[in-house]
Write an enzyme that holds these catalytic residues in place. Structure first.
Site, PDB file in Angstrom:
ATOM      1  N   GLU A 158       0.840  -1.202   0.000  1.00 30.57           N
ATOM      2  CA  GLU A 158       0.000   0.000   0.000  1.00 30.57           C
ATOM      3  C   GLU A 158       0.873   1.249   0.000  1.00 30.57           C
ATOM      4  O   GLU A 158       1.983   1.252   0.528  1.00 30.57           O
ATOM      5  CB  GLU A 158      -0.944  -0.013   1.206  1.00 30.57           C
ATOM      6  CG  GLU A 158      -0.279  -0.172   2.570  1.00 30.57           C
ATOM      7  CD  GLU A 158       0.214   1.140   3.158  1.00 30.57           C
ATOM      8  OE1 GLU A 158      -0.186   2.208   2.668  1.00 30.57           O
ATOM      9  OE2 GLU A 158       1.009   1.080   4.113  1.00 30.57           O
ATOM     10  N   ASN A 218       9.201   4.610   0.813  1.00 31.88           N
ATOM     11  CA  ASN A 218       9.091   5.327   2.080  1.00 31.88           C
ATOM     12  C   ASN A 218      10.434   5.870   2.551  1.00 31.88           C
ATOM     13  O   ASN A 218      10.507   6.960   3.129  1.00 31.88           O
ATOM     14  CB  ASN A 218       8.474   4.419   3.147  1.00 31.88           C
ATOM     15  CG  ASN A 218       6.956   4.409   3.061  1.00 31.88           C
ATOM     16  OD1 ASN A 218       6.368   5.116   2.253  1.00 31.88           O
ATOM     17  ND2 ASN A 218       6.313   3.604   3.889  1.00 31.88           N
ATOM     18  N   CYS A 270       4.403   4.655   9.630  1.00 30.37           N
ATOM     19  CA  CYS A 270       5.093   4.148   8.436  1.00 30.37           C
ATOM     20  C   CYS A 270       6.576   4.503   8.385  1.00 30.37           C
ATOM     21  O   CYS A 270       7.431   3.618   8.471  1.00 30.37           O
ATOM     22  CB  CYS A 270       4.397   4.668   7.174  1.00 30.37           C
ATOM     23  SG  CYS A 270       2.745   3.991   6.932  1.00 30.37           S
ATOM     24  N   LYS A 333       0.841  14.350  12.241  1.00 30.39           N
ATOM     25  CA  LYS A 333       0.578  15.309  11.174  1.00 30.39           C
ATOM     26  C   LYS A 333      -0.909  15.627  11.190  1.00 30.39           C
ATOM     27  O   LYS A 333      -1.687  15.005  11.931  1.00 30.39           O
ATOM     28  CB  LYS A 333       1.005  14.752   9.810  1.00 30.39           C
ATOM     29  CG  LYS A 333       0.156  13.609   9.288  1.00 30.39           C
ATOM     30  CD  LYS A 333       0.546  13.273   7.856  1.00 30.39           C
ATOM     31  CE  LYS A 333      -0.401  12.248   7.254  1.00 30.39           C
ATOM     32  NZ  LYS A 333      -0.101  11.990   5.833  1.00 30.39           N
TER      33      LYS A 333
END
Length: 445
Positions: A158, A218, A270, A333
């Site tokens: 994902e 990432n 993540c 965030k």
């Protein structure tokens, strides 16, 4: 198509809601009866813009259902699932190595339960080689039953941003599928076809390459964040303004403006985990990933930069002990309630360890923050952003929620005893705050 989704966190629930929205029949499995009950009622247990309405609509229209039983999730009342998506957590240990126990457990139960051909889709973020591991576990359990079924295992990582996950799923940049099986590739292409109407978005590659792509993506984004924070720290020392530097380098299309916003470091579920897992993967392969290690180290330090500015400011004023800091923003965030690895928590722990009091507010993360900070007697959670200012000496802005971008500056000046703002997201122009008599500390300015 009939799709079983195992796990109802950010990835699993968004995947389920979006696939059912396109007409598929989706059954989600979660081991928590409480979570299942909440979802069946059309409510959700996480905060993600647009997701609750999507879940509620598809539950009401009968395309989306929930169960705490994997056999039930796979059976579809006898019709059988064509896909089983593994979307469970893969937390990392202190050494960065992923804990695959949840993935292993799902794989074993699939092998013990499945009664027809199935494509197992690994959507959890996992180390390279996990699909082979899942395949071996499924085959081991099938063999123990004396059953011979065509069960394939593919990688489909994902790429969802928390706070914009529904949009990311509905309009993806790309859909990565790792498989060597042409039939599985074609079936996944059909499943994802509604999300690729404007152009072909499915990229088929080897299983291990797909698993590697997730970590590489990432880590690349984390590198951009640590890079601009490193630039910001140098800017402060040489008299440059990182906001201007950002415009200068971002205008180069090879660099771009995305992910070069200086601030208090990255957090969430993540980037911190994936960077550490990538480092662990490199170590296990006998390679020292010096660049990625530096990205991690820079980020760890960046989380405390704002706290250091607070300490330095109050040093000639008797120190931070006994002073009160208002904190706006606790989520890592905006547009999420996720506080995992949130910079705000690192800042609060650092300053309260020195005796500073904190009055904090976040628009949606208060419940999670309360559980995390309940043992800290120096932390108080306020009912609103302006209530957090009551009795405060200074304000630290840590999360870039929209409602913090243009506050009542006159009221801010009246409320703060020291009239000082520590702006961890560079939301404000120093010249504007100066008009209200407020001293401004930004990042890289």
């Amino acid at each position: 198509m009939n799709v079983c989704i195992v796990g109802t966190g950010y990835v699993g629930l968004v995947t389920a809601a979006c696939l059912s929205e396109m007409g598929n029949h989706v059954r989600c499995v979660d081991k928590s009866p409480k979570v299942v009950q909440t979802l069946r009622a059309g409510s959700i247990h996480i905060f993600e813009p647009g997701l609750e309405a999507l879940v509620r609509r598809n539950v009401a229209e009968g395309r989306l259902s929930f169960t705490d039983s994997l056999p039930d999730g796979l059976s579809f009342d006898g019709d059988g699932a064509e896909f089983a998506f593994i979307c469970v957590g893969t937390p990392s240990g202190d050494d960065g190595v992923c804990d695959l126990s949840y993935v292993d457990a799902v794989a074993a139960e699939i092998g013990q339960t499945v009664g027809r051909p199935l494509i197992v889709v690994n959507k959890s973020t996992v180390p390279v080689g996990t699909a082979d591991r899942v395949r071996a576990i499924v085959q081991r359990e099938l063999a123990a039953r004396g059953v011979n079924l065509d069960v394939d295992v593919v990688s489909n990582p994902e790429f969802l941003k928390e706070g914009d996950a529904v949009q990311d799923f509905m309009k993806p940049d790309r859909v990565i599928v790792g498989t060597e099986n042409p039939k599985s590739a074609e079936l996944l292409k059909a499943l994802y076809a509604p999300f690729a109407r404007s152009r072909e978005k499915l990229i088929i590659m080897g299983v291990r390459s797909a698993e590697m792509t997730k970590y590489a993506a990432n880590c690349m984004l984390a590198t951009k964040i640590s890079f601009i924070n490193e630039v910001a720290n140098i800017c402060e020392r040489v008299g440059a303004d990182v906001s201007e530097v950002r415009l200068g380098i971002g205008s180069d299309h090879r660099i771009g403006y995305d992910f070069i916003y200086p601030g208090v470091g990255y957090g969430g579920s993540c980037f911190p985990k994936d960077v550490k897992a990538f480092l662990a993967t490199a170590r296990e392969a006998g390679y020292q990933a010096a660049l990625i290690d530096a990205v991690d180290q820079v980020n760890t330090g960046q989380k405390l930069v704002l706290a250091q500015k607070v300490v330095k400011h109050f040093e000639p004023l008797g120190g931070v002990a006994g002073k009160t800091l208002a904190v706006w923003g606790l989520a890592f965030k905006a547009n999420t309630d996720d506080i995992r690895e949130a910079p705000a928590l690192a800042i609060i722990r650092e300053l309260t360890a020195l005796g500073m009091r904190v009055r904090a507010f976040d628009p949606v993360a208060m419940e999670r923050a309360r559980a995390e900070l309940s043992g800290n007697a120096l932390v108080e959670l306020a009912a609103s952003q302006y209530a957090a200012l009551e009795g405060a000496d200074a304000l630290a802005v840590v999360t870039d929620w929209n409602q913090f971008r243009n506050p009542d500056f006159a009221g801010l000046a009246r409320s703060l005893a020291q009239k000082v703002v520590f702006d961890g997201r560079n939301l404000y122009q120093p010249e504007l705050l100066a008009r209200f008599g407020i001293k401004h500390y930004g990042i890289g300015r």
